[in-house]
Design an enzyme around this catalytic site. Structure first.
Site, PDB file in Angstrom:
ATOM      1  N   ASP A 217       0.838  -1.195   0.000  1.00 22.78           N
ATOM      2  CA  ASP A 217       0.000   0.000   0.000  1.00 22.78           C
ATOM      3  C   ASP A 217       0.877   1.250   0.000  1.00 22.78           C
ATOM      4  O   ASP A 217       1.928   1.266  -0.664  1.00 22.78           O
ATOM      5  CB  ASP A 217      -0.948  -0.034   1.208  1.00 22.78           C
ATOM      6  CG  ASP A 217      -2.297   0.598   0.919  1.00 22.78           C
ATOM      7  OD1 ASP A 217      -2.358   1.830   0.800  1.00 22.78           O
ATOM      8  OD2 ASP A 217      -3.287  -0.145   0.811  1.00 22.78           O
TER       9      ASP A 217
ATOM     10  N   SER B  66     -11.502  -0.786  -0.145  1.00 16.40           N
ATOM     11  CA  SER B  66     -10.166  -0.803   0.460  1.00 16.40           C
ATOM     12  C   SER B  66     -10.229  -1.180   1.929  1.00 16.40           C
ATOM     13  O   SER B  66      -9.294  -1.786   2.468  1.00 16.40           O
ATOM     14  CB  SER B  66      -9.515   0.578   0.343  1.00 16.40           C
ATOM     15  OG  SER B  66      -8.954   0.796  -0.911  1.00 16.40           O
TER      16      SER B  66
ATOM     17  N   ALA C 280      -7.324 -14.396  -7.378  1.00 12.64           N
ATOM     18  CA  ALA C 280      -7.362 -13.386  -6.317  1.00 12.64           C
ATOM     19  C   ALA C 280      -8.617 -13.584  -5.474  1.00 12.64           C
ATOM     20  O   ALA C 280      -9.615 -14.142  -5.934  1.00 12.64           O
ATOM     21  CB  ALA C 280      -7.346 -11.987  -6.904  1.00 12.64           C
TER      22      ALA C 280
ATOM     23  N   HIS D  58      -3.456   6.093   3.539  1.00 14.20           N
ATOM     24  CA  HIS D  58      -4.237   4.908   3.188  1.00 14.20           C
ATOM     25  C   HIS D  58      -3.659   3.616   3.756  1.00 14.20           C
ATOM     26  O   HIS D  58      -4.364   2.783   4.335  1.00 14.20           O
ATOM     27  CB  HIS D  58      -4.333   4.840   1.659  1.00 14.20           C
ATOM     28  CG  HIS D  58      -5.303   3.852   1.123  1.00 14.20           C
ATOM     29  ND1 HIS D  58      -4.954   2.560   0.804  1.00 14.20           N
ATOM     30  CD2 HIS D  58      -6.616   3.967   0.811  1.00 14.20           C
ATOM     31  CE1 HIS D  58      -6.001   1.926   0.317  1.00 14.20           C
ATOM     32  NE2 HIS D  58      -7.026   2.745   0.314  1.00 14.20           N
TER      33      HIS D  58
ATOM     34  N   ALA E 106      -8.609  -7.489  -8.821  1.00 11.67           N
ATOM     35  CA  ALA E 106      -9.587  -8.357  -8.145  1.00 11.67           C
ATOM     36  C   ALA E 106     -10.307  -9.271  -9.129  1.00 11.67           C
ATOM     37  O   ALA E 106     -10.812 -10.331  -8.733  1.00 11.67           O
ATOM     38  CB  ALA E 106     -10.603  -7.504  -7.380  1.00 11.67           C
TER      39      ALA E 106
END
Length: 603
Positions: free
Chosen positions: A130, A362, A315, A191, A310
């Site tokens: 991240d 997220s 995933a 974030h 995704a």
């Protein structure tokens, strides 16, 4: 500076043998669609079968990570075409960049009961790829056991590694409180600390788990790219290097999950065979083979599908629900999703020893990553893939309509997975609203009132020092417009002082377009209102006119007037028609007649 060329990572060495059949492919087949018509310098990933010395002075190698089957270069379309002539070159594609996908929730998934029973994730680690981490935040209590930074560098693109280089390994490498993370008194790197706190903070899902923090973002100081003075983007080349780094760490320490709370282009179907998918999926598969599932935010586009990565089949795609198990209005949904998790108004850590409330997929993904740490600590001999299946089998079913069929996606219930308790009873979402009656053709002036979806707000609670509350921030998601606008009407909306749609909403729409389109801003800049206005008003040249029609179509999608599966151009869907039009726009072989045909269909 062009958006898709912001970062060029190069790899000179290869781990796979040469493949004669691939080496004999025509050079044009090796180039990603659109590269041949690009008129500026492009940042590109060059996959090679054996090392390729670059002798052309017009090809700049910007990254050469060792022991990797690719290199990153910056060059013109002509130079890339010549590079593709080399039989050792397998493919050339853009080095794409992805933005971040923006605790009562612990009780919702049963993690508090797991903690009470003594399961906290101790002995396991969660890798957070991240924007770095606040290393001394009390939420983490000395449990950050490894750090790394893979941050691309280019003109107008600044590394976020504390050493200022593209790579840094070791303590302090993922520090989110460096000067490069600051802009006008705001920490741009917030974030990652928030995500890490949800997964493994002291008040998070797995408060006993260790944290592996990896910075994968770069700072971009370009309003034409960001739509604002500065933004953070994660380049594909950085992700590839970071995932290999975590895979190497997995050989020496137990890692329960890797979390990716970022995303690119949304897709209604599996994206395994996309240009990016063919590169990233093997990394996810390798991690899974080492026992590390990759958990990814499904995206905030309110689409029936999932954003990249995704949408990759291996995933773990995670959508967002609220604490009452209603699907968040911004969340993607549908059969591609593996799980739902809380993602509305989630409080977690942020830099400067504070906490904040954020919403988004997220925030949902790290609930799953933390849950896997709890499960792995309780069942250390069970594979990561089997633990994911256990979460899916024991989650609370959320049923809803998607693509004309009923879909059921489990909301994670980690306590049920730990104790083999029965599933909670299903919760049903209300069905879709009836289709609006057909509207008369739009006029030259906007006739509708856009009403973007009310979005969750962000509030900041200071835990150490008293400070004024931060201004509310909203989740950027698609709107709820019922009518499509023409190209001319969108130009009016974007003209300052003339349109009815707020600039903040328009900028959100442009960011969504940037993620969904292959043309914007890879080939044509449209990230700012000024640039978008010029694209919409262009009248000279068939490609320029098609760009205007395509941008208007994407803005209609972002505003909610069309979904990907909506009927469009009479006989097809929005996604199929616009996708075919973009393919024609990106092909150097398209004739003027073909470009005009697609302009008519899309416009």
């Amino acid at each position: 500076m062009r958006f898709r060329r912001l970062i060029v990572c190069s790899i000179l060495l290869v781990l796979v043998p040469a493949v004669p059949a691939q080496a004999e492919d025509p050079p044009s087949d090796k180039l990603e669609a659109g590269l041949a018509v690009d008129t500026g310098l492009v940042r590109a990933i060059v996959e090679v079968a054996t090392p390729v010395p670059v002798e052309d002075p017009d090809v700049q190698v910007v990254l050469q990570p060792p022991a990797q089957p690719f290199m990153v270069v910056e060059a013109s379309a002509d130079s890339l075409d010549e590079l593709a002539d080399d039989p050792r070159v397998l493919s050339i594609r853009r080095d794409r960049a992805y933005p971040p996908s923006l605790v009562s929730s612990v009780k919702v998934i049963g993690a508090d009961r797991a903690h009470a029973a003594g399961t906290t994730g101790a002995g396991q680690a969660v890798a957070i790829l991240d924007t770095g981490i606040d290393r001394d935040h009390p939420f983490f209590g000395g449990r950050i056991v490894a750090e790394a930074c893979f941050s691309a560098v280019d003109q107008g693109v600044q590394s976020l590694c504390p050493n200022g280089q593209g790579t840094q390994i070791g303590a302090g490498a993922a520090d989110a409180e460096t000067p490069a993370c600051q802009h006008d008194g705001v920490n741009l790197c917030e974030h990652g600390t928030h995500v890490a706190g949800i997964a493994a903070g002291n008040g998070g899902v797995a408060p006993g788990a260790n944290i592996i923090a990896v910075q994968v973002f770069s700072r971009v100081d370009d309003p034409e790219t960001c739509g604002e003075p500065t933004c953070l983007l994660a380049f594909e080349s950085s992700l590839l290097l970071a995932m290999d780094h975590v895979a190497a760490l997995a050989a020496a320490q137990p890692i329960a999950a890797l979390n990716l709370s970022l995303g690119g282009q949304p897709s209604a179907t599996s994206c395994d065979d996309s240009e990016e998918g063919r590169s990233l999926k093997p990394k996810i598969d390798d991690l899974l083979a080492k026992g590390v599932p990759t958990v990814v935010a499904a995206g905030n586009e309110q689409e029936e599908g999932a954003s990249f990565p995704a949408c990759l089949s291996s995933a773990v795609a995670v959508g967002a629900t609220d604490d009452a198990d209603a699907i968040a209005d911004f969340s993607n949904r549908g059969p591609l999703l593996d799980l739902f998790a809380p993602g509305v108004d989630v409080e977690s850590s942020v830099p400067d020893d504070q906490t904040a409330v954020h919403s988004g997929t997220s925030m949902a993904a790290p609930h799953v990553a933390g849950s896997l740490a709890l499960l792995k600590s309780a069942f250390p001999g069970t594979s990561g893939a089997d633990l994911v299946e256990k979460l899916k089998a024991k989650g609370r079913p959320v049923t809803y309509q998607a693509g004309g069929a009923q879909v059921s996606t489990p909301r994670v219930d980690v306590y049920a997975a730990l104790t083999d308790a029965p599933q909670q009873p299903p919760v049903a979402e209300p069905g879709p609203a009836p289709e609006p009656a057909p509207e008369s053709p739009p006029t030259d002036q906007p006739t509708q009132q856009h009403t973007p979806i009310p979005l969750p707000t962000v509030t900041v609670t200071v835990t150490v020092t008293v400070a004024p509350p931060a201004a509310p921030a909203s989740v950027c998601t698609r709107g709820t417009a019922s009518n499509a606008l023409t190209t001319a009407q969108w130009a009016v909306e974007i003209t300052r002082g003339k349109g009815e749609i707020p600039d903040e909403t328009l900028n959100c729409y442009l960011k969504l377009v940037q993620k969904a389109s292959k043309v914007f801003p890879e080939v044509t800049k449209a990230s700012s209102l000024g640039r978008a206005y010029r694209v919409l008003k262009a009248s000279v040249g068939d490609r320029a006119r098609l760009d205007g029609a395509l941008l208007a179509a994407w803005l209609n999608w972002a505003s909610g007037a069309y979904d990907s599966a909506s009927a469009f151009a009479g006989t097809s869907t929005f996604k199929a028609t616009v996708g075919a039009a973009e393919k024609a726009r990106l092909s150097p072989k398209s004739t003027s007649a073909q470009l005009r045909k697609w302009h008519t269909k899309v416009g």
